[in-house]
Motif scaffolding. Structure first.
Motif, short mmCIF file in Angstrom:
data_model
loop_
_atom_site.label_atom_id
_atom_site.label_comp_id
_atom_site.label_asym_id
_atom_site.label_seq_id
_atom_site.Cartn_x
_atom_site.Cartn_y
_atom_site.Cartn_z
N GLU A 9 50.68 60.61 65.90
CA GLU A 9 51.14 59.60 65.37
C GLU A 9 53.03 60.41 64.92
O GLU A 9 52.41 61.01 64.43
CB GLU A 9 50.66 58.91 64.17
CG GLU A 9 49.99 57.17 64.72
CD GLU A 9 51.01 56.72 64.85
OE1 GLU A 9 52.10 56.93 65.07
OE2 GLU A 9 50.96 55.38 65.06
N TYR A 14 55.17 56.72 60.74
CA TYR A 14 54.58 55.79 59.27
C TYR A 14 55.59 55.65 57.87
O TYR A 14 55.23 54.81 57.23
CB TYR A 14 53.76 56.56 58.58
CG TYR A 14 52.83 57.18 59.56
CD1 TYR A 14 51.95 56.03 60.60
CD2 TYR A 14 51.56 57.57 59.19
CE1 TYR A 14 50.73 56.11 61.08
CE2 TYR A 14 50.07 58.08 60.11
CZ TYR A 14 49.80 56.91 60.86
OH TYR A 14 48.96 56.82 61.80
N ASN A 18 55.58 52.07 55.81
CA ASN A 18 55.23 52.12 54.58
C ASN A 18 56.94 51.89 53.15
O ASN A 18 56.29 51.82 52.39
CB ASN A 18 54.80 53.37 53.55
CG ASN A 18 54.13 54.04 54.51
OD1 ASN A 18 52.39 52.72 55.60
ND2 ASN A 18 52.98 54.41 54.29
N GLY A 88 46.72 55.36 53.53
CA GLY A 88 45.82 55.54 54.90
C GLY A 88 44.65 56.75 54.45
O GLY A 88 43.96 57.79 54.72
N TYR A 91 42.84 58.98 57.05
CA TYR A 91 42.90 58.78 58.15
C TYR A 91 43.65 59.40 58.95
O TYR A 91 44.42 59.32 60.36
CB TYR A 91 42.45 57.35 58.63
CG TYR A 91 43.50 55.75 59.40
CD1 TYR A 91 42.33 56.64 60.41
CD2 TYR A 91 45.12 55.78 59.37
CE1 TYR A 91 43.07 55.49 61.13
CE2 TYR A 91 45.03 54.53 60.30
CZ TYR A 91 45.14 54.59 61.74
OH TYR A 91 45.36 54.29 62.43
N SER A 92 45.47 59.28 57.96
CA SER A 92 46.52 59.37 58.30
C SER A 92 46.69 60.24 58.91
O SER A 92 47.61 61.06 60.15
CB SER A 92 47.60 58.72 57.18
OG SER A 92 48.15 56.91 57.16
N TYR A 93 46.46 61.00 57.90
CA TYR A 93 46.40 62.47 57.45
C TYR A 93 45.25 63.40 59.56
O TYR A 93 46.55 64.18 60.63
CB TYR A 93 45.44 63.88 57.10
CG TYR A 93 46.56 63.31 55.68
CD1 TYR A 93 47.30 62.45 55.48
CD2 TYR A 93 45.15 63.48 54.71
CE1 TYR A 93 47.63 62.05 54.39
CE2 TYR A 93 45.78 63.38 53.17
CZ TYR A 93 46.90 62.20 53.11
OH TYR A 93 47.09 62.23 51.72
N ASN A 95 45.90 61.69 62.29
CA ASN A 95 46.30 60.74 63.63
C ASN A 95 47.77 61.37 63.46
O ASN A 95 47.86 61.82 64.52
CB ASN A 95 47.31 59.60 63.01
CG ASN A 95 45.62 58.17 63.43
OD1 ASN A 95 45.40 58.42 64.08
ND2 ASN A 95 46.31 56.78 63.29
N GLU A 100 44.64 61.13 67.76
CA GLU A 100 44.81 59.33 67.66
C GLU A 100 43.32 59.36 67.69
O GLU A 100 42.44 59.14 66.02
CB GLU A 100 45.39 58.77 68.25
CG GLU A 100 44.63 56.87 68.14
CD GLU A 100 44.94 55.72 69.53
OE1 GLU A 100 46.53 55.15 68.57
OE2 GLU A 100 44.56 55.57 70.50
N SER A 329 46.24 50.84 57.13
CA SER A 329 47.17 51.85 57.93
C SER A 329 46.45 51.34 59.40
O SER A 329 47.20 52.37 60.07
CB SER A 329 46.36 53.10 56.90
OG SER A 329 46.36 53.38 55.76
N ASP A 333 48.63 50.53 62.66
CA ASP A 333 48.63 51.39 63.71
C ASP A 333 48.03 50.59 65.03
O ASP A 333 47.61 51.48 66.45
CB ASP A 333 47.79 52.64 63.68
CG ASP A 333 48.37 53.86 62.65
OD1 ASP A 333 49.64 53.30 62.36
OD2 ASP A 333 47.68 54.54 62.25
#
Length: 463
Positions: A9, A14, A18, A88, A91-93, A95, A100, A329, A333
């Motif tokens: 990602e 992001y 946000n 997130g 989870y976001s870190y 990605n 993914e 989050s 995605d």
């Protein structure tokens, strides 16, 4: 379309997604969230039971050892939240730095962790509340005071349902008003804990500290593996980064400050408790209240019940909040339906994600017996800790992600590796039943990813 499980990602996407959030939280709000999540009923129970069973008065050292291990993971979370101030959390870190698929696995683990944790705490809150109103002569009918079990005459734990929905409604009113209520509750809880420490000082008998390590150093380490889980919850703070003023400055204070305060309080309770009562007598259901009754301070024992209720309340506030940002989050995605990422234009919060979390947790807390499931919370947390710790290494190699002036883990790469290995060691110690349950949950998640998430991912649309 080329099949790629490790497509990554974009931080820019992001940050753009946000922009609907309003940055209202400061360092104190973050610490209040973290302390609210970490300091629950365990502070009134674990120091006594671990002292009696594993460590003796050395339980104080057990908390210190556990805090050091958690501190390593906390520093890794702090660097991530400083470099990637997005909703997130892990989870976001995942990605962004791993790709993914691993990000999805992390998100799926956290969904389980957060929702089971809140549901189990809601049933504990209900038990304390029912006990409190029973002392006033009010008793709920058994049909409304337990999980769905017609053979036992119970159909729903109505108090657990109501408290979860009430917290969800409170959070739906907006972040600013919710943090005010949470901040006040945390202050009251801390005042009750400090009252015990101050009163207990006058009843310490130095002889109770001898022997200090009756189970030797091995018992102290064994105690550390038990109390390690008392520190979990600070990671939920990192999920709020998109709504924090000056995240590079405030996130380190919020996360590391939470852990420092929790460590001081846990060690303070341990020192006082094992000084008041011989450790061999502390293997009881509520050792702190027991110690106060033994020294005829029953007025404070009553306050502890209020402290326990407030402690569980603040934990649920933080975790429901974090769960809603996690679902937002994943919806953002495209890995779950997109309506989850819709943000209310007036309140600036993901209302649909929030209410779905609240309803699911209310159903679990109201209808399901969670005794066999709560151990799954630990494996989800430790998996996130492990990947976030090792993730510092690829994060540092990303030239497109700047962290100038932000927090960085010292002694890189040694400390991130030590942190990851320590968390893996904790995972190995979990029971076989926990691993089987987690395996089933992750299998469901993998099927969902390949049947829905991969095709609907925003990355696939960008490719």
């Amino acid at each position: 379309m080329r099949f790629n499980l490790f497509r990554k990602e974009s931080l820019d996407r992001y940050l753009k997604a946000n922009r609907h959030f309003v940055k209202t939280m400061n360092a104190w709000d973050l610490m209040a969230m973290g302390i609210g999540a970490v300091i629950g009923t365990g502070i009134f129970i674990l120091p006594g039971t671990v002292a009696a069973q594993d460590a003796g008065p050395g339980v104080t050292i057990s908390f210190l050892f556990a805090a050091i291990v958690c501190g390593l993971a906390a520093m890794c979370y702090t660097e991530f939240s400083s470099a990637l101030p997005v909703a997130g959390s892990a989870y976001s870190y995942g990605n962004i730095v791993f790709g993914e698929f691993l990000g999805w696995i992390l998100g799926w683990a956290l969904v389980l962790e957060y929702m089971l944790a809140v549901a189990s705490v809601s049933t504990g809150w209900a038990a304390y509340f029912n006990s409190f109103i029973a002392s006033l002569g009010i008793k709920l009918p058994s049909a409304l005071a337990g999980p769905f079990n017609p053979h036992a005459g119970s159909y729903i734990n109505i108090v657990a349902v109501v408290i979860v929905l009430l917290i969800t409604w409170m959070l739906s009113r907006g972040v600013r008003s919710s943090t005010r209520i949470n901040d006040t509750a945390v202050v009251i809880k801390l005042a009750i804990i400090l009252a015990f420490i101050l009163v207990g000082l006058f009843f310490i008998k130095p002889a109770n500290y001898h022997p200090f390590l009756p189970y030797h150093l091995s018992g102290t380490f064994r105690g550390a593996t038990v109390v390690f889980f008392a520190f979990l919850g600070f990671d939920a703070v990192s999920g709020s980064a998109a709504e924090v003023k000056e995240p590079r400055k405030n996130m380190p204070v919020g996360i590391i400050g939470t852990l420092l305060v929790a460590t001081v309080l846990y060690m303070g309770i341990s020192i006082i408790l094992t000084g008041m009562i011989k450790y061999t007598k502390l293997d009881v259901a509520n050792p702190v209240a027991f110690a106060l009754q033994m020294v005829h301070q029953t007025w404070l024992a009553g306050l502890l019940s209020l402290g326990a209720l407030i402690g569980m309340f603040t934990m649920m506030v933080t975790t429901i909040y974090s769960s809603s940002r996690l679902l937002y989050s994943i919806g953002r995605d495209g890995l779950l339906p997109g309506f989850l990422s819709q943000v209310d234009p007036k309140k600036h919060i993901p209302q649909k994600a929030l209410w779905i979390v609240g309803i699911i947790v209310a159903i679990l807390g109201g209808l399901v017996s969670l005794d066999q499931l709560t151990s799954l919370v630990n494996i989800g947390t430790l998996l996130a800790f492990t990947l976030v710790s090792f993730g510092i290494i690829p994060l540092r190699h990303r030239k497109d992600i700047g962290n100038k002036g932000g927090f960085q883990v010292p002694f890189y790469p040694v400390l991130p590796i030590v942190s990851g290995v320590a968390c893996l060691a904790m995972m190995v110690m979990l029971s076989k039943e926990t691993w089987i349950g987690a395996g089933i949950w992750f299998l469901i998640g993998i099927v969902l990813y390949f049947s829905y998430g991969y095709r609907h991912s925003k990355i696939s649309h960008a490719e």
